[in-house]
Design an enzyme around this catalytic site. Structure first.
Site, PDB file in Angstrom:
ATOM      1  N   ASP A 124      25.773  11.434  -4.683  1.00 40.66           N
ATOM      2  CA  ASP A 124      24.382  11.099  -4.384  1.00 40.66           C
ATOM      3  C   ASP A 124      24.320  10.562  -2.959  1.00 40.66           C
ATOM      4  O   ASP A 124      25.277   9.941  -2.482  1.00 40.66           O
ATOM      5  CB  ASP A 124      23.860  10.056  -5.369  1.00 40.66           C
ATOM      6  CG  ASP A 124      23.705  10.612  -6.783  1.00 40.66           C
ATOM      7  OD1 ASP A 124      23.436  11.821  -6.914  1.00 40.66           O
ATOM      8  OD2 ASP A 124      23.827   9.834  -7.732  1.00 40.66           O
ATOM      9  N   ASP A 173      19.293  16.496  -8.094  1.00 40.01           N
ATOM     10  CA  ASP A 173      18.471  15.626  -8.941  1.00 40.01           C
ATOM     11  C   ASP A 173      16.987  15.857  -8.670  1.00 40.01           C
ATOM     12  O   ASP A 173      16.175  15.932  -9.604  1.00 40.01           O
ATOM     13  CB  ASP A 173      18.796  14.151  -8.687  1.00 40.01           C
ATOM     14  CG  ASP A 173      20.228  13.782  -9.017  1.00 40.01           C
ATOM     15  OD1 ASP A 173      20.856  14.453  -9.864  1.00 40.01           O
ATOM     16  OD2 ASP A 173      20.719  12.802  -8.420  1.00 40.01           O
TER      17      ASP A 173
END
Length: 132
Positions: free
Chosen positions: A95, A109
């Protein structure tokens, strides 16, 4: 891949200070870090979901399913494949989009969330049309 090569976990740089940063986070869990350390379970669930989406899309991609819904499912599939790739390659999802007021996330995401939002939107749009 660029984030993995450029930064160690926790490193990054401000794009807009105090608003948006690129910050590398190695997420061994699911959304918001839930199920941390359950990589094999998350891989299995991802493979099942990707398989189901590919089956669904292969049967419906060129059917009368509205383009918005097909596009939404393709966004979800692309996001699931992106995160599955990370899990298989690194053992975690990388991330890096850090808005400072929300947990750090990645493009995959965002793709999944946009796809889900489009499906919800199209459901309410269709419900409104059929009710009046």
């Amino acid at each position: 891949i660029l984030v993995v090569h450029a930064f160690s976990e926790g490193e990054g740089f401000p794009v807009l200070p105090q608003v948006f940063h690129i910050t590398r986070v190695n997420n061994t869990g699911a959304a918001f870090g839930m199920l941390k350390g359950r990589g094999s379970v998350l891989i299995a669930v991802s493979v099942l979901c990707v398989g189901a989406l590919i089956f669904y899309l292969s049967k419906n991609l060129f059917s009368r399913v509205p383009w918005l819904i097909r596009s939404a499912w393709l966004l979800i599939l692309a996001g699931a494949l992106g995160n599955l790739y990370d899990r298989l390659r690194y053992g975690y999802v990388v991330d890096y989009l850090d808005f400072r007021i929300w947990p750090v996330f990645n493009i995959a995401d965002a793709s999944i969330c946009v796809g889900a939002a489009l499906i919800i939107f199209s459901y309410f749009k269709c419900a409104k049309i059929s009710s009046g």
